[in-house]
Write an enzyme that holds these catalytic residues in place. Sequence first.
Site, PDB file in Angstrom:
ATOM      1  N   HIS A 177       0.824  -1.213   0.000  1.00 49.65           N
ATOM      2  CA  HIS A 177       0.000   0.000   0.000  1.00 49.65           C
ATOM      3  C   HIS A 177       0.860   1.268   0.000  1.00 49.65           C
ATOM      4  O   HIS A 177       0.401   2.333   0.411  1.00 49.65           O
ATOM      5  CB  HIS A 177      -0.978  -0.003   1.179  1.00 49.65           C
ATOM      6  CG  HIS A 177      -2.079  -1.004   1.016  1.00 49.65           C
ATOM      7  ND1 HIS A 177      -3.295  -0.702   0.450  1.00 49.65           N
ATOM      8  CD2 HIS A 177      -2.131  -2.324   1.329  1.00 49.65           C
ATOM      9  CE1 HIS A 177      -4.058  -1.794   0.434  1.00 49.65           C
ATOM     10  NE2 HIS A 177      -3.364  -2.790   0.958  1.00 49.65           N
TER      11      HIS A 177
ATOM     12  N   ALA B  95      -5.761 -14.930  -4.844  1.00 49.38           N
ATOM     13  CA  ALA B  95      -4.776 -15.232  -3.800  1.00 49.38           C
ATOM     14  C   ALA B  95      -3.850 -14.056  -3.521  1.00 49.38           C
ATOM     15  O   ALA B  95      -2.907 -14.173  -2.744  1.00 49.38           O
ATOM     16  CB  ALA B  95      -3.950 -16.451  -4.198  1.00 49.38           C
ATOM     17  N   GLY B  96      -4.086 -12.919  -4.167  1.00 50.46           N
ATOM     18  CA  GLY B  96      -3.213 -11.772  -3.963  1.00 50.46           C
ATOM     19  C   GLY B  96      -1.913 -11.853  -4.728  1.00 50.46           C
ATOM     20  O   GLY B  96      -0.941 -11.188  -4.383  1.00 50.46           O
TER      21      GLY B  96
ATOM     22  N   SER C 231      -3.279 -12.118 -10.377  1.00 45.04           N
ATOM     23  CA  SER C 231      -3.738 -12.857 -11.551  1.00 45.04           C
ATOM     24  C   SER C 231      -4.398 -11.935 -12.569  1.00 45.04           C
ATOM     25  O   SER C 231      -4.247 -12.131 -13.780  1.00 45.04           O
ATOM     26  CB  SER C 231      -4.708 -13.968 -11.136  1.00 45.04           C
ATOM     27  OG  SER C 231      -5.828 -13.433 -10.440  1.00 45.04           O
TER      28      SER C 231
ATOM     29  N   ASP D 116       1.720  -3.826  -9.372  1.00 42.56           N
ATOM     30  CA  ASP D 116       1.510  -5.138  -9.979  1.00 42.56           C
ATOM     31  C   ASP D 116       1.867  -5.162 -11.458  1.00 42.56           C
ATOM     32  O   ASP D 116       2.512  -6.095 -11.942  1.00 42.56           O
ATOM     33  CB  ASP D 116       0.048  -5.576  -9.797  1.00 42.56           C
ATOM     34  CG  ASP D 116      -0.319  -5.726  -8.336  1.00 42.56           C
ATOM     35  OD1 ASP D 116       0.585  -5.939  -7.509  1.00 42.56           O
ATOM     36  OD2 ASP D 116      -1.527  -5.630  -8.015  1.00 42.56           O
TER      37      ASP D 116
END
Length: 377
Positions: A28, A117-118, A121, A166
């Site tokens: 974060h 699942a973090g 994806s 990500d």
Amino acid sequence: MSSFAEVFGGEPDGVWYAPGRVNLIGEHTDYNDGFVLPFALAQRTTVTARRSAGPQWTVHSTLTKETVQIDEAAAATPGALAGWSAYVAGVVWAMHEAGHRVAGAELFIDSDVPLGAGLSSSHALECAVLGALTDLSDVDIPVTARPRLVQRSENGYVGAPTGILDQSASILCQAGHALFLDCRDLSNEQVPFDLAAAGLALLVIDTRAPHQHTDGEYAKRRSACEAAARVLGVPALRDVSGEHLDAALAALPDDESRRRVRHVVTENQRVLDTVSLLRAGQLRAIGPLLSASHTSMRDDYEITVPPVDTAVAAALSAGAYGARMTGGGFGGCVLALTDAGAVDEVQQAVRNAFASNGFTEPATFLAVPSQGAGRLA
């Protein structure tokens, strides 16, 4: 399992891929213009694709066994689609918004990145689709510009207020390294992270407690940070240094704001400290920083859940050097840094703890720092 030829007939023009990612530390901090340290996983999403006539995109997913037609109107209208196909349409939309002509295409999607699942994806899907459509459309989108384009897709079309971490990890990472990324200017450094050479392993524990960024909690945290930055008179919380943290906290109006700011400021420093240790080859020494990150996420940012906290505690009790939740929170995966020879012991300790608490048995795998997005054929 079906193949491109079975769904679409004939041969594809190519195969593109993008990996999932693990964020070693720096949670974060990305949307606060801070620092992050992710690496790409060996698990990846592949897009086998062929150019087609007309402004439409036909997409088949092996995971859902669905085939979805995305027409020009849907691709031009944020929110027009829901579910996994929205991520594909969002890439088309973002490419159009950036001024690129996007060729129609048939896209066959497969993935072994665990869902929910973090491990990013959704971004692996978007980055692989972007690679395919960029090549099929014969447009020039520099690799360094692609993370921002994928972020725009996620923010503007899908409606998830994600930061830049990500996408950058999925596209920019190099095998055997972690990506030290400054989320303000996207400057980055490939930091050596050879676990095997150090006799270490990084165990990923999928707690099977699925998370969802669009449920509002992620957005609440981001809004709280932006509001605190306005109160403090800084462009972003990245601009609050550790030495001025106490004064900043005293200027904030409530305890919740203070906790959120304390997490971001201290987490940025933990990233910097972790990078320094990795540069010096002191991989074991990052363990306490990982654990401190988890404590901060649990107590100050309040984004962990009981299965995640249980996995961290069990891993540490079994001798892990450090453990933390990774990803946006409210479920997902835990990382545990351990000696390579102690993996089985840590796994069993986590399984035992889950069984005694009545949680679903977790899934585990070893994370291997891998190569970012590219073309396979």
